[in-house]
Design a protein around this motif. Structure first.
Motif, short mmCIF file in Angstrom:
data_model
loop_
_atom_site.label_atom_id
_atom_site.label_comp_id
_atom_site.label_asym_id
_atom_site.label_seq_id
_atom_site.Cartn_x
_atom_site.Cartn_y
_atom_site.Cartn_z
N VAL A 126 0.84 -1.22 0.00
CA VAL A 126 0.00 0.00 0.00
C VAL A 126 0.88 1.26 0.00
O VAL A 126 0.67 2.19 -0.79
CB VAL A 126 -0.96 0.01 1.22
N ILE A 127 1.90 1.27 0.87
CA ILE A 127 2.75 2.47 0.96
C ILE A 127 3.54 2.67 -0.32
O ILE A 127 3.62 3.79 -0.86
CB ILE A 127 3.68 2.37 2.20
N ALA A 128 4.08 1.58 -0.86
CA ALA A 128 4.86 1.70 -2.10
C ALA A 128 3.96 2.21 -3.22
O ALA A 128 4.33 3.10 -4.00
CB ALA A 128 5.46 0.34 -2.47
N HIS A 129 2.74 1.68 -3.31
CA HIS A 129 1.81 2.11 -4.37
C HIS A 129 1.51 3.61 -4.25
O HIS A 129 1.61 4.35 -5.24
CB HIS A 129 0.51 1.30 -4.29
N CYS A 130 1.17 4.03 -3.02
CA CYS A 130 0.78 5.44 -2.84
C CYS A 130 1.96 6.39 -3.07
O CYS A 130 1.78 7.51 -3.56
CB CYS A 130 0.18 5.66 -1.45
N ALA A 131 3.17 5.94 -2.76
CA ALA A 131 4.34 6.82 -2.93
C ALA A 131 4.79 6.87 -4.38
O ALA A 131 5.21 7.92 -4.88
CB ALA A 131 5.48 6.34 -2.03
N LEU A 132 4.70 5.73 -5.09
CA LEU A 132 5.30 5.67 -6.43
C LEU A 132 4.32 5.91 -7.58
O LEU A 132 4.69 6.47 -8.60
CB LEU A 132 5.98 4.30 -6.63
N TRP A 133 3.10 5.46 -7.40
CA TRP A 133 2.15 5.47 -8.52
C TRP A 133 1.92 6.86 -9.14
O TRP A 133 1.90 6.97 -10.39
CB TRP A 133 0.83 4.81 -8.09
N PRO A 134 1.79 7.95 -8.36
CA PRO A 134 1.56 9.25 -9.01
C PRO A 134 2.66 9.60 -10.01
O PRO A 134 2.38 10.10 -11.11
CB PRO A 134 1.55 10.25 -7.85
N HIS A 135 3.90 9.29 -9.66
CA HIS A 135 5.03 9.65 -10.54
C HIS A 135 5.09 8.71 -11.75
O HIS A 135 5.36 9.14 -12.86
CB HIS A 135 6.34 9.61 -9.74
N LEU A 136 4.80 7.44 -11.48
CA LEU A 136 4.79 6.45 -12.56
C LEU A 136 3.67 6.80 -13.55
O LEU A 136 3.88 6.82 -14.78
CB LEU A 136 4.56 5.07 -11.93
N ALA A 137 2.48 7.09 -13.01
CA ALA A 137 1.33 7.41 -13.86
C ALA A 137 1.63 8.64 -14.72
O ALA A 137 1.35 8.67 -15.92
CB ALA A 137 0.10 7.68 -12.98
N TYR A 138 2.25 9.65 -14.11
CA TYR A 138 2.60 10.88 -14.83
C TYR A 138 3.58 10.57 -15.95
O TYR A 138 3.41 11.04 -17.09
CB TYR A 138 3.20 11.87 -13.83
N GLY A 139 4.59 9.76 -15.63
CA GLY A 139 5.60 9.39 -16.63
C GLY A 139 4.99 8.63 -17.79
O GLY A 139 5.27 8.92 -18.95
N ILE A 140 4.12 7.67 -17.48
CA ILE A 140 3.49 6.85 -18.54
C ILE A 140 2.67 7.75 -19.48
O ILE A 140 2.81 7.70 -20.69
CB ILE A 140 2.56 5.77 -17.91
N ALA A 141 1.84 8.61 -18.89
CA ALA A 141 0.97 9.46 -19.71
C ALA A 141 1.78 10.47 -20.51
O ALA A 141 1.47 10.76 -21.66
CB ALA A 141 -0.05 10.17 -18.82
#
Ligand code: GH3
Ligand code: MG
Ligand code: MG
Length: 363
Positions: free
Chosen positions: A59-74
């Motif tokens: 949960v913590i890894a997802h919440c910390a990393l996903w916003p940056h990953l999602a931004y990079g992908i898009a």
């Protein structure tokens, strides 16, 4: 769904690369904030179910990393808008998984569903929301199956308190984003309506909007009973100006006449381009004598002006005016009387002003 379809499937909207990138940038900070508050919310549920460490870690890894990953992908995508919609669906899937992980603890689960539904509906309408809800349910079902369907539905103090940040932060963020969007749309609408009411060459009102101004003044006069006048003005022998000096010189002359008109009128008067080289003016609060004086002032100023500098071009105008009378059934009848006066001025030799006799008009 292709890129030219709306999420709601109502009317087509094109998304350029730049619009997609702007959309992606707009989602970045709200996603960071949403996931930070979401982590706290899920954390309350995990605490109450006594979740193992590895679940906390995911949960913590997802919440910390996903916003940056999602931004990079898009950002790297050739269609950032579409990529960002996929990211939003993954947000819903993660929400569903988290709900299952906390054993459907009622308060945090309800807050997660509500918050995720709010931004989906705001961004993509009800169809997109429905799609995201399905993804959310499927993700919750899969995680439930994988973990043996643990249930801990009743919420206690920790889960309730931990749900508060998400409940307090996300609506304000989504609301502010919607406000900014609505403000931009309003500004663009204002600009569009200004542009669509202005004649490109003379910068006066175009015919449709000028006639609307006459109609408004007509109603106002009927209501409060004051006098107003309409004036029609046409450049004399303008075809010859074009024929002899060319269209560009003709255009310059039209602009100069419009500028003199604007300069001579009061702020409350309203001038428009009625047709090619014909102009209309509404003079609120002016009677026939006043209109005659104003028309004569305009006629003289145009006669004396050089309307195209390079060739030292000069033109004259004929003007017809009509003060509103009780016999005018509508604003069209009022304009028509001023127009008849204009043609009487033409017939009488041009470069002159004439008023429409109301008696003659009524006859
Ligand atoms: P009159 O004194 O009877 O009004 O004669 P006129 O030559 O002014 O009237 P006519 O209606 O025969 O010609 C109007 C001319 O106005 C014809 C057209 O070429 C010109 N015109 C209309 N719109 C424009 C425009 O936007 N730019 C230019 N340069 N000329 C225009
Ligand atoms: Mg003319
Ligand atoms: Mg004309």
């Amino acid at each position: 769904m292709d890129g030219s379809e709306t999420l709601d499937g109502e009317r087509p909207v094109e998304h350029t690369l730049e619009q997609g990138q702007r959309f992606t940038r707009r989602m970045y900070v709200p996603r960071i904030l949403g996931l930070a508050a979401g982590a706290v919310c899920v954390g309350g549920g995990l605490w109450e179910i006594g979740a193992p460490l590895w679940v906390w870690a995911i949960v913590i890894a997802h919440c910390a990393l996903w916003p940056h990953l999602a931004y990079g992908i898009a950002r790297r995508s050739r269609d950032p808008y579409r990529a960002e919609l996929n990211n939003l669906m993954l947000d819903s899937a993660a929400g569903g998984a988290a709900i299952a992980a906390i054993g459907f603890n009622i308060v945090p689960s309800a807050v997660i569903v509500a918050m995720l539904a709010m931004d989906k509906a705001a961004i993509g309408g009800m169809r997109f929301l429905a799609r995201c809800l399905i993804v959310q349910i499927v993700a919750a079902a899969l995680v439930s199956l994988a973990t043996g369907f643990p249930l801990n539905v009743a919420s206690h103090r920790v889960a309730e308190l931990c749900s508060l940040p998400l409940l307090l932060i996300l609506p304000a963020t989504v609301g502010y984003t919607a406000y900014r969007l609505a403000r931009r749309v309003r500004q663009q609408n204002d600009l569009l309506s200004t542009l669509s009411s202005i004649d490109g060459l003379t910068r006066l009102l175009n015919r449709t909007h000028w006639e609307q101004a006459v109609a408004t003044e007509f109603q106002r006069c009927r209501r409060i009973g004051h006098s107003s006048a309409v004036m029609m003005l046409d450049i004399d022998h303008f075809k010859a100006v074009n024929d002899v000096h060319g269209h560009q010189a003709g255009d310059a002359a039209l602009q100069a006449v419009a500028a003199i008109l604007q300069d001579t009128l009061r702020l409350s008067d309203c001038a428009g381009r009625y047709g090619g080289e014909e102009f209309g003016v509404v003079l609120p609060g002016i009677n026939a004598d006043g209109a005659s004086a104003i028309a004569e002032r305009i006629r003289r100023r145009i006669e004396q002006a050089v309307v195209e500098q390079r060739r030292g071009l000069q033109v004259t105008v004929s003007i017809g005016f009509a003060a509103l009378t009780p016999d005018d059934n509508d604003h069209g009848a009022w304009i028509a009387r001023a127009d008849r006066a204009l043609y009487a001025a033409k017939a009488a030799g041009r470069n002159r002003c004439m008023g429409q006799d109301p008696q003659k008009a009524a006859a």
